[in-house]
Design an enzyme around this catalytic site. Structure first.
Site, PDB file in Angstrom:
ATOM      1  N   ASN A  16     -17.512  60.691  18.021  1.00  0.00           N
ATOM      2  CA  ASN A  16     -17.511  60.229  16.631  1.00  0.00           C
ATOM      3  C   ASN A  16     -18.265  61.245  15.779  1.00  0.00           C
ATOM      4  O   ASN A  16     -19.127  61.964  16.291  1.00  0.00           O
ATOM      5  CB  ASN A  16     -18.189  58.849  16.530  1.00  0.00           C
ATOM      6  CG  ASN A  16     -17.609  58.007  15.404  1.00  0.00           C
ATOM      7  OD1 ASN A  16     -16.417  57.721  15.403  1.00  0.00           O
ATOM      8  ND2 ASN A  16     -18.419  57.619  14.441  1.00  0.00           N
ATOM      9  N   ASP A  58      -1.123  52.782  12.535  1.00  0.00           N
ATOM     10  CA  ASP A  58      -0.298  53.848  11.973  1.00  0.00           C
ATOM     11  C   ASP A  58       0.792  54.362  12.901  1.00  0.00           C
ATOM     12  O   ASP A  58       1.666  55.129  12.480  1.00  0.00           O
ATOM     13  CB  ASP A  58      -1.189  55.011  11.496  1.00  0.00           C
ATOM     14  CG  ASP A  58      -2.130  55.541  12.582  1.00  0.00           C
ATOM     15  OD1 ASP A  58      -1.759  55.560  13.767  1.00  0.00           O
ATOM     16  OD2 ASP A  58      -3.268  55.936  12.227  1.00  0.00           O
ATOM     17  N   PHE A  74     -11.911  53.088   7.124  1.00  0.00           N
ATOM     18  CA  PHE A  74     -12.366  51.934   6.353  1.00  0.00           C
ATOM     19  C   PHE A  74     -13.671  52.199   5.616  1.00  0.00           C
ATOM     20  O   PHE A  74     -13.824  51.844   4.470  1.00  0.00           O
ATOM     21  CB  PHE A  74     -12.631  50.771   7.316  1.00  0.00           C
ATOM     22  CG  PHE A  74     -11.507  49.786   7.379  1.00  0.00           C
ATOM     23  CD1 PHE A  74     -10.331  49.992   6.698  1.00  0.00           C
ATOM     24  CD2 PHE A  74     -11.655  48.631   8.117  1.00  0.00           C
ATOM     25  CE1 PHE A  74      -9.306  49.082   6.760  1.00  0.00           C
ATOM     26  CE2 PHE A  74     -10.638  47.705   8.186  1.00  0.00           C
ATOM     27  CZ  PHE A  74      -9.461  47.927   7.513  1.00  0.00           C
ATOM     28  N   HIS A 100      -4.509  45.583  16.648  1.00  0.00           N
ATOM     29  CA  HIS A 100      -4.408  45.116  15.263  1.00  0.00           C
ATOM     30  C   HIS A 100      -2.978  45.208  14.738  1.00  0.00           C
ATOM     31  O   HIS A 100      -2.759  45.199  13.532  1.00  0.00           O
ATOM     32  CB  HIS A 100      -5.357  45.904  14.356  1.00  0.00           C
ATOM     33  CG  HIS A 100      -6.803  45.578  14.607  1.00  0.00           C
ATOM     34  ND1 HIS A 100      -7.840  46.262  14.030  1.00  0.00           N
ATOM     35  CD2 HIS A 100      -7.383  44.619  15.380  1.00  0.00           C
ATOM     36  CE1 HIS A 100      -9.000  45.750  14.448  1.00  0.00           C
ATOM     37  NE2 HIS A 100      -8.743  44.760  15.265  1.00  0.00           N
TER      38      HIS A 100
END
Ligand code: NAD
Length: 265
Positions: free
Chosen positions: A230, A106, A37, A121
């Site tokens: 991350n 996905d 995003f 989600h």
């Protein structure tokens, strides 16, 4: 990437945990070619976020058409699981990983072989009836659910705005749009998994949206260790017992390989 000491620590923590829960975000799929995003070149540089508001989807045929076009482009890219998805599937197969909670839509965790996946989600791999005129961000569908390919076949057959074949309501990708109610059952199951784990492994999430942003804190409150993997700092790094900076595929493949050599099959 973080040093080998961090990888060894991660490997040791994974091997020593009884019940690991992984929490994954868009960053675990960028190595599969799916943009996240917020990074440069990410999704919002190419689409208008206002087009992904639930009430606008309900009200405007043009928004629905844009949404189907985006889904087509998404699947045309034919993304495949990467080393990070495969490492988590392996971690489940050899023992300590109980569940993956993902923000991703996905389906790549399942494609990599993971069995226990909670999609908070929703999923782009299905479409669902959301009712004739749902209000307040709450889908009000009749229960019709189909693979995403059903909608694409409708579009290919010249139907501009595929409707529910059972009740005539609107059909939407089974994902959670802005302004749409979260799937309460999935969120409750995710919270229960976090409460029951002894290690929460966060991978590829900026941890900026709720409930994602709350899960590491909840894990700590229940006494679990928290690891964040991350490629850039997150707002919650201070809360983690270990932060491993690097690309998810490289970090997870290396860390899981470290515990894999003793595992069966
Ligand atoms: P985000 O874009 O806010 O954060 C992704 C994080 O991952 C960033 O901090 C980024 O620096 C990091 N990152 C990117 N590539 C990485 C890599 N290879 N290795 C390690 N870290 C990497 O994503 P989010 O926190 O998941 O939240 C945004 C929302 O995006 C979610 O609601 C999700 O539903 C949606 N989304 C999903 C997909 C997907 O299904 N693949 C793709 C885009 C957006």
């Amino acid at each position: 990437m973080s040093g080998s000491a961090d990888l060894e620590s991660l490997s040791r923590m994974l091997a020593g945990a009884d019940r690991v829960v992984a929490f994954t975000g868009a960053g675990i799929s960028t190595e599969s070619g799916i943009p996240d995003f917020r990074s440069p070149g990410g999704i919002w540089t190419r689409y208008d976020p206002r087009d992904f508001i639930f009430d606008r989807y309900v009200a405007e045929p043009e928004v629905r058409a844009n949404s189907w076009a985006m889904r087509r482009a998404f699947f045309a890219a034919n993304a495949r699981p990467n080393a990070a998805h495969r490492a988590l599937a392996r971690l489940e197969a050899v023992g300590p990983l109980a569940t993956i909670i993902t923000q991703n839509i996905d389906g790549l965790h399942q494609e990599a072989g993971s069995q226990h996946v909670i999609e908070i989600h929703g999923t782009a791999r299905e479409v669902a009836c959301i009712g004739v005129h749902p209000v307040g961000g709450a889908p009000d569908g009749c229960g019709f659910v189909a693979p995403h390919t059903w909608a694409f076949e409708q579009l290919d057959a010249g139907v501009d705005d595929p409707g529910c074949p059972d009740c005539g309501g609107l059909v939407k990708s089974a994902t959670i749009s802005f302004g749409q109610q979260m799937p309460l059952d999935a969120v409750r199951r995710a919270q229960a998994e976090v409460a029951a784990c002894d290690l929460l492994l966060v991978v590829g999430s900026s941890l900026q949206v709720y409930p994602a942003a709350a899960l590491p804190g909840e894990a700590r409150r229940y006494g679990a260790q928290v690891v964040i993997v991350n490629d850039e700092p997150t707002d919650l790094d201070d809360l983690a017992h270990l932060v491993v900076r690097g690309r998810a595929g490289e970090v997870l493949a290396a860390a899981v390989a470290g515990i894999d050599s003793d595992a069966p099959g």
